[in-house]
Design a protein around this motif. Structure first.
Motif, PDB file in Angstrom:
ATOM      1  N   MET A  94      -2.648  -2.594   7.883  1.00  0.00           N
ATOM      2  CA  MET A  94      -2.239  -3.064   6.566  1.00  0.00           C
ATOM      3  C   MET A  94      -0.774  -2.739   6.318  1.00  0.00           C
ATOM      4  O   MET A  94      -0.218  -1.785   6.864  1.00  0.00           O
ATOM      5  CB  MET A  94      -3.125  -2.475   5.471  1.00  0.00           C
TER       6      MET A  94
ATOM      7  N   LYS B 158      -1.293   1.930   9.170  1.00  0.00           N
ATOM      8  CA  LYS B 158      -0.407   1.355   8.150  1.00  0.00           C
ATOM      9  C   LYS B 158       0.920   0.965   8.795  1.00  0.00           C
ATOM     10  O   LYS B 158       1.633   1.808   9.361  1.00  0.00           O
ATOM     11  CB  LYS B 158      -0.171   2.328   7.001  1.00  0.00           C
TER      12      LYS B 158
ATOM     13  N   HIS C 199      -2.680  -8.459   3.008  1.00  0.00           N
ATOM     14  CA  HIS C 199      -3.487  -8.447   1.794  1.00  0.00           C
ATOM     15  C   HIS C 199      -4.926  -7.997   2.011  1.00  0.00           C
ATOM     16  O   HIS C 199      -5.374  -6.995   1.451  1.00  0.00           O
ATOM     17  CB  HIS C 199      -3.480  -9.843   1.153  1.00  0.00           C
ATOM     18  N   ASP C 200      -5.677  -8.728   2.812  1.00  0.00           N
ATOM     19  CA  ASP C 200      -7.133  -8.581   2.819  1.00  0.00           C
ATOM     20  C   ASP C 200      -7.616  -7.205   3.269  1.00  0.00           C
ATOM     21  O   ASP C 200      -8.568  -6.658   2.690  1.00  0.00           O
ATOM     22  CB  ASP C 200      -7.767  -9.649   3.705  1.00  0.00           C
ATOM     23  N   ASN C 201      -7.006  -6.648   4.309  1.00  0.00           N
ATOM     24  CA  ASN C 201      -7.474  -5.354   4.808  1.00  0.00           C
ATOM     25  C   ASN C 201      -7.277  -4.249   3.779  1.00  0.00           C
ATOM     26  O   ASN C 201      -8.128  -3.359   3.637  1.00  0.00           O
ATOM     27  CB  ASN C 201      -6.760  -4.997   6.111  1.00  0.00           C
ATOM     28  N   ALA C 202      -6.160  -4.290   3.056  1.00  0.00           N
ATOM     29  CA  ALA C 202      -5.916  -3.288   2.017  1.00  0.00           C
ATOM     30  C   ALA C 202      -6.912  -3.430   0.881  1.00  0.00           C
ATOM     31  O   ALA C 202      -7.425  -2.437   0.351  1.00  0.00           O
ATOM     32  CB  ALA C 202      -4.490  -3.414   1.488  1.00  0.00           C
TER      33      ALA C 202
ATOM     34  N   LYS D   2      -4.741 -10.817   6.595  1.00  0.00           N
ATOM     35  CA  LYS D   2      -5.397  -9.511   6.674  1.00  0.00           C
ATOM     36  C   LYS D   2      -4.365  -8.392   6.621  1.00  0.00           C
ATOM     37  O   LYS D   2      -4.557  -7.382   5.939  1.00  0.00           O
ATOM     38  CB  LYS D   2      -6.217  -9.414   7.958  1.00  0.00           C
ATOM     39  N   LEU D   3      -3.280  -8.555   7.368  1.00  0.00           N
ATOM     40  CA  LEU D   3      -2.228  -7.541   7.410  1.00  0.00           C
ATOM     41  C   LEU D   3      -1.591  -7.332   6.048  1.00  0.00           C
ATOM     42  O   LEU D   3      -1.407  -6.194   5.598  1.00  0.00           O
ATOM     43  CB  LEU D   3      -1.165  -7.948   8.441  1.00  0.00           C
TER      44      LEU D   3
ATOM     45  N   ARG E 116      -7.825  -3.773  11.112  1.00  0.00           N
ATOM     46  CA  ARG E 116      -7.606  -2.361  10.762  1.00  0.00           C
ATOM     47  C   ARG E 116      -6.122  -2.026  10.664  1.00  0.00           C
ATOM     48  O   ARG E 116      -5.696  -0.909  10.955  1.00  0.00           O
ATOM     49  CB  ARG E 116      -8.295  -1.453  11.783  1.00  0.00           C
TER      50      ARG E 116
ATOM     51  N   THR F 133       0.793  -1.222   0.000  1.00  0.00           N
ATOM     52  CA  THR F 133       0.000   0.000   0.000  1.00  0.00           C
ATOM     53  C   THR F 133       0.829   1.278   0.000  1.00  0.00           C
ATOM     54  O   THR F 133       0.263   2.368   0.148  1.00  0.00           O
ATOM     55  CB  THR F 133      -0.928   0.031   1.236  1.00  0.00           C
TER      56      THR F 133
END
Length: 313
Positions: A265, A230, A303-306, A300-301, A263, A38
């Motif tokens: 990423m 982030k 890939h998924d959350n972003a 999640k960290l 929450r 990100t």
């Protein structure tokens, strides 16, 4: 010469320790999930006015997409989000158009952008409203940790108004500020509840110093529902140090505990990260730090959350 039993046992223990460490490093060589990066910077000093860039410094070189691909070789980066590079404001639109052209090509992982902008400027609405119509534009950032942005700058009425307008347009705002001013960031977030925020670089903590005040202020920001954290940037603060993953772990663990696994990423912060380590080493260190967390939370960290936050498809 025949080794003594003590020497033999010492060598065996050392070899075992090395093997264990190597195995652990290999296990953490890459996340178990694909990566959405990100926070990717791209620049060409000969073509852009980067007033913060010191002539002849380590970062005074081209940072192009092909260079990023070389740095990320072997990492499963499936999507990437461009992060503005603090060009002279007169070049904001040109910077945005350049990266959006790359995103539209669709032949690379680069698919979205957080573009530069000055929310307090009189012409901000006229600048951002046409760009907001491009689905690749996800948000705006203004770096707040350098001149001409003194403490409290982000609480000016015009600045708050501009940030609120971003929320009305469906865009986020990236907070990149001094850790001593995170309380101002919290006040801004509280005054713009209709805007989604990203706290860049873990709030720029004093990684090798006293984290008490930083933890307090991160907790205050993380308690607000319209902000995500982030996990990026902190490895650059290791410049000139011999560091290990354990040095970064307190910051990363606190970010995850404060914001929760839904929450946070990952951001590579390439090429700025190279001040402290190559991109691969930063990813490996982060993988090592979170390796004991649930596999779904690691995904999640990385890939998924972003994907969810930036609505990447």
């Amino acid at each position: 010469m025949t080794p003594t039993r003590r020497e033999f046992l010492g060598w065996t223990a050392a070899a075992a320790a090395t093997t264990t460490a190597a195995a652990r490093a290999a296990t953490a060589a890459a996340p178990a999930s694909p990566i959405i990066d990100t926070h990717v910077h791209l620049w060409e000093p000969a073509k852009q006015r980067l007033l913060w860039l010191e002539k002849g410094s380590e970062l005074d070189r081209n940072a192009l997409w092909d260079d990023y691909l070389k740095a990320a070789a072997g990492l499963d980066v499936v999507k990437a989000v461009y992060m503005e590079v603090d060009v002279d404001p007169s070049q904001h639109e040109a910077e945005a158009r350049m990266v959006l052209d790359q995103c539209r090509k669709g032949d690379t992982a680069l698919c979205a952008a957080v573009i530069g902008g000055r929310p307090a400027f009189e012409g901000f609405a006229a600048y951002i409203e046409p760009l907001a119509k491009d689905p690749a534009v996800k948000g705006v950032r203004q770096v707040l940790h350098g001149p001409p942005t003194p403490a409290g700058y982000c609480l000016q009425e015009a600045f708050v108004k501009g940030v609120r307008r971003l929320g009305e347009l469906g865009l986020c705002f990236d907070l990149c500020m001094r850790h001593a001013e995170l309380a101002d960031g919290a006040k801004l977030i509280e005054q713009a509840t209709g805007t989604r925020f990203v706290l860049d670089h873990c709030g720029n903590p004093p990684v090798f110093g006293d984290l008490a005040a930083w933890k307090r202020d991160v907790d205050r920001i993380a308690a607000l529902p319209n902000v995500v954290g982030k996990v990026s940037g902190i490895v650059a603060s290791a410049k000139g140090r011999s560091w290990k993953a354990d040095d970064l772990a307190p910051v990363i663990h606190h970010m995850i505990e404060a914001f929760g696994p839904d929450r946070v990423m990952f951001g590579g912060d390439w090429p700025v990260c190279t001040l402290g380590a190559p991109l691969r080493d930063w990813v490996n260190a982060l993988s090592e730090i979170v390796r004991d967390r649930k596999a779904e939370d690691q995904r999640k960290l990385f890939h998924d959350n972003a994907a969810k936050f930036y609505r990447l498809v």
